[in-house]
Structure formats: C-alpha cells, structure tokens
Motif scaffolding. Structure first.
Motif, PDB file in Angstrom:
ATOM      1  N   ASP A  28       0.796  -1.180  -0.094  1.00 16.86           N
ATOM      2  CA  ASP A  28      -0.042  -0.050   0.162  1.00 16.86           C
ATOM      3  C   ASP A  28       1.015   1.302  -0.028  1.00 16.86           C
ATOM      4  O   ASP A  28       0.562   2.610  -0.500  1.00 16.86           O
ATOM      5  CB  ASP A  28      -0.924   0.021   1.011  1.00 16.86           C
ATOM      6  CG  ASP A  28      -0.393  -0.130   2.528  1.00 16.86           C
ATOM      7  OD1 ASP A  28       0.763  -0.622   2.617  1.00 16.86           O
ATOM      8  OD2 ASP A  28      -0.963   0.450   3.331  1.00 16.86           O
ATOM      9  N   HIS A  29       2.122   1.130   0.528  1.00 16.79           N
ATOM     10  CA  HIS A  29       2.948   2.292   0.605  1.00 16.79           C
ATOM     11  C   HIS A  29       3.551   2.579  -0.748  1.00 16.79           C
ATOM     12  O   HIS A  29       3.672   3.783  -1.235  1.00 16.79           O
ATOM     13  CB  HIS A  29       3.986   2.469   1.761  1.00 16.79           C
ATOM     14  CG  HIS A  29       3.522   2.346   2.968  1.00 16.79           C
ATOM     15  ND1 HIS A  29       4.180   1.688   4.054  1.00 16.79           N
ATOM     16  CD2 HIS A  29       2.446   2.922   3.489  1.00 16.79           C
ATOM     17  CE1 HIS A  29       3.458   2.152   5.352  1.00 16.79           C
ATOM     18  NE2 HIS A  29       2.320   2.809   4.827  1.00 16.79           N
ATOM     19  N   MET A  30       3.733   1.355  -1.650  1.00 16.96           N
ATOM     20  CA  MET A  30       4.320   1.736  -2.905  1.00 16.96           C
ATOM     21  C   MET A  30       3.143   2.255  -3.965  1.00 16.96           C
ATOM     22  O   MET A  30       3.611   3.134  -4.337  1.00 16.96           O
ATOM     23  CB  MET A  30       4.416  -0.004  -3.371  1.00 16.96           C
ATOM     24  CG  MET A  30       5.736  -0.474  -2.955  1.00 16.96           C
ATOM     25  SD  MET A  30       6.021  -2.200  -3.505  1.00 16.96           S
ATOM     26  CE  MET A  30       6.279  -3.105  -2.366  1.00 16.96           C
ATOM     27  N   THR A  31       2.189   1.781  -3.681  1.00 15.51           N
ATOM     28  CA  THR A  31       0.879   2.298  -4.699  1.00 15.51           C
ATOM     29  C   THR A  31       0.917   3.855  -4.473  1.00 15.51           C
ATOM     30  O   THR A  31       0.740   4.473  -5.280  1.00 15.51           O
ATOM     31  CB  THR A  31      -0.296   1.524  -4.195  1.00 15.51           C
ATOM     32  OG1 THR A  31      -0.121   0.347  -4.474  1.00 15.51           O
ATOM     33  CG2 THR A  31      -1.326   2.050  -4.976  1.00 15.51           C
ATOM     34  N   ARG A  32       0.942   4.223  -3.217  1.00 13.34           N
ATOM     35  CA  ARG A  32       0.719   5.619  -2.745  1.00 13.34           C
ATOM     36  C   ARG A  32       1.879   6.264  -3.204  1.00 13.34           C
ATOM     37  O   ARG A  32       1.883   7.794  -3.817  1.00 13.34           O
ATOM     38  CB  ARG A  32       0.586   5.777  -1.175  1.00 13.34           C
ATOM     39  CG  ARG A  32       0.302   7.198  -0.825  1.00 13.34           C
ATOM     40  CD  ARG A  32      -0.943   7.817  -1.469  1.00 13.34           C
ATOM     41  NE  ARG A  32      -1.119   9.192  -0.444  1.00 13.34           N
ATOM     42  CZ  ARG A  32      -1.715  10.109  -1.426  1.00 13.34           C
ATOM     43  NH1 ARG A  32      -2.358   9.854  -2.668  1.00 13.34           N
ATOM     44  NH2 ARG A  32      -1.872  11.148  -0.975  1.00 13.34           N
ATOM     45  N   GLY A  33       3.220   5.738  -3.094  1.00  8.64           N
ATOM     46  CA  GLY A  33       4.305   6.637  -3.596  1.00  8.64           C
ATOM     47  C   GLY A  33       4.428   6.764  -5.030  1.00  8.64           C
ATOM     48  O   GLY A  33       4.728   7.726  -5.619  1.00  8.64           O
ATOM     49  N   VAL A  34       3.788   5.652  -5.995  1.00  6.00           N
ATOM     50  CA  VAL A  34       3.703   5.882  -7.419  1.00  6.00           C
ATOM     51  C   VAL A  34       2.835   6.779  -7.669  1.00  6.00           C
ATOM     52  O   VAL A  34       2.867   7.605  -8.553  1.00  6.00           O
ATOM     53  CB  VAL A  34       3.508   4.350  -7.748  1.00  6.00           C
ATOM     54  CG1 VAL A  34       3.269   4.640  -9.313  1.00  6.00           C
ATOM     55  CG2 VAL A  34       4.878   3.609  -7.795  1.00  6.00           C
ATOM     56  N   GLU A  35       1.575   6.972  -6.975  1.00  5.32           N
ATOM     57  CA  GLU A  35       0.598   7.976  -7.270  1.00  5.32           C
ATOM     58  C   GLU A  35       1.199   9.301  -6.965  1.00  5.32           C
ATOM     59  O   GLU A  35       0.897  10.160  -7.615  1.00  5.32           O
ATOM     60  CB  GLU A  35      -0.860   7.707  -6.646  1.00  5.32           C
ATOM     61  CG  GLU A  35      -1.434   6.604  -6.693  1.00  5.32           C
ATOM     62  CD  GLU A  35      -2.423   6.109  -5.543  1.00  5.32           C
ATOM     63  OE1 GLU A  35      -2.396   6.887  -4.491  1.00  5.32           O
ATOM     64  OE2 GLU A  35      -3.236   5.020  -6.094  1.00  5.32           O
ATOM     65  N   LEU A  36       1.940   9.522  -5.939  1.00  4.82           N
ATOM     66  CA  LEU A  36       2.527  10.874  -5.543  1.00  4.82           C
ATOM     67  C   LEU A  36       3.554  11.341  -6.799  1.00  4.82           C
ATOM     68  O   LEU A  36       3.529  12.447  -6.975  1.00  4.82           O
ATOM     69  CB  LEU A  36       2.906  10.816  -4.290  1.00  4.82           C
ATOM     70  CG  LEU A  36       2.034  10.809  -3.051  1.00  4.82           C
ATOM     71  CD1 LEU A  36       2.513  10.673  -1.714  1.00  4.82           C
ATOM     72  CD2 LEU A  36       0.903  11.842  -3.142  1.00  4.82           C
TER      73      LEU A  36
END
Length: 50
Positions: A28-36
C-alpha cells in the motif's frame, strides 16, 4: 529514487530515467508513492496537491 547512470555502459537513453527502490516497503505504501510521483511528474491542469 536513485539515478540509473551507474548502470549504463556506453550510450545512455536520451530521456530521464529513475530507479525506484521499494524492496522494504509494504504494497500500500508503494502504490501511494507511485501515485504521488505521478502527480508530481505529470501534473494535471487545475489539480490541487494534497
């Protein structure tokens, strides 16, 4: 985020390239990082940053 220049031998690509290090992160942190990163690198008109 790391530069890829140390991995090139000879000709480098003519466009910017980065290496993202996500080995120790939860999914979930990877997904949020890519979104940002996508929002920072490819901003949409009239989109506010959270």
């Amino acid at each position: 985020m790391y530069p890829t220049s140390r991995y090139w031998i000879g000709k480098q690509e003519s466009y910017p390239t980065v290496l993202l290090g996500y080995g120790a992160m939860e999914e979930d942190h990877m997904t949020r990082g890519v979104e940002l990163l996508a929002r920072a690198w490819f901003p949409q008109p009239n989109a506010s940053m959270e």
